[in-house]
Design a protein around this motif. Structure first.
Motif, PDB file in Angstrom:
ATOM      1  N   ARG A  34      38.323  33.745  37.087  1.00  0.00           N
ATOM      2  CA  ARG A  34      39.507  33.134  37.700  1.00  0.00           C
ATOM      3  C   ARG A  34      40.646  34.133  37.914  1.00  0.00           C
ATOM      4  NH1 ARG A  34      43.394  28.952  35.301  1.00  0.00           N
ATOM      5  NH2 ARG A  34      44.192  27.891  37.133  1.00  0.00           N
ATOM      6  N   LYS A  38      42.266  35.310  41.620  1.00  0.00           N
ATOM      7  CA  LYS A  38      43.695  35.225  41.899  1.00  0.00           C
ATOM      8  C   LYS A  38      44.231  36.581  42.358  1.00  0.00           C
ATOM      9  CE  LYS A  38      48.125  33.910  39.836  1.00  0.00           C
ATOM     10  NZ  LYS A  38      48.863  35.030  40.349  1.00  0.00           N
ATOM     11  N   LYS A  39      43.791  37.645  41.713  1.00  0.00           N
ATOM     12  CA  LYS A  39      44.224  38.983  42.086  1.00  0.00           C
ATOM     13  C   LYS A  39      43.769  39.315  43.506  1.00  0.00           C
ATOM     14  CE  LYS A  39      44.032  43.756  40.512  1.00  0.00           C
ATOM     15  NZ  LYS A  39      43.512  44.676  39.508  1.00  0.00           N
ATOM     16  N   ARG A  41      43.144  37.174  45.910  1.00  0.00           N
ATOM     17  CA  ARG A  41      43.920  36.328  46.819  1.00  0.00           C
ATOM     18  C   ARG A  41      45.310  36.917  47.052  1.00  0.00           C
ATOM     19  NH1 ARG A  41      44.734  31.661  43.917  1.00  0.00           N
ATOM     20  NH2 ARG A  41      42.550  31.796  43.393  1.00  0.00           N
ATOM     21  N   ASP A  42      45.963  37.372  45.984  1.00  0.00           N
ATOM     22  CA  ASP A  42      47.292  37.976  46.102  1.00  0.00           C
ATOM     23  C   ASP A  42      47.244  39.271  46.904  1.00  0.00           C
ATOM     24  OD1 ASP A  42      48.298  35.897  44.603  1.00  0.00           O
ATOM     25  OD2 ASP A  42      48.407  37.056  42.733  1.00  0.00           O
TER      26      ASP A  42
END
Length: 102
Positions: A34, A38-39, A41-42
């Protein structure tokens, strides 16, 4: 001898083993998969928001200012008159963001 045989007897079937296996999968998901998603996506959002004039750092550590942006290519000015062409995915972070972290 009897105590050894009693210790070897199955005590709960497969349910505790399955629960432990499921708990291990959840730990891997929440602590490894997860945060990595997230990394990513950022990072993708950051690359889409690149604008001319930003001071950036490439994955290789090259510092410069963005002077041109096309579809998948960016032009970085590293010194007066010295411009280098990079793939957009090679941009790691904004230089001012790195200065704030340090």
């Amino acid at each position: 001898m009897q105590t050894i045989l009693l210790q070897a007897a199955p005590d709960g079937g497969m349910l505790p083993q399955l629960l432990m296996f499921g708990a291990i999968i959840l730990v891997f998901y929440f602590f490894m998969i997860r945060p990595q998603q997230k990394k990513m996506r950022d990072q993708k959002k950051f690359r889409e928001e690149l604008t001319k004039g930003m001071n950036v750092i490439t994955i290789g550590g090259m510092h410069g200012r963005l002077v041109g942006i096309e579809d998948d290519i960016v032009v970085i000015e590293v010194d007066k008159g010295i411009r280098l062409t990079f793939d957009k995915t090679s941009i790691s972070m904004e230089a001012t963001a790195r200065a704030q972290k340090v």
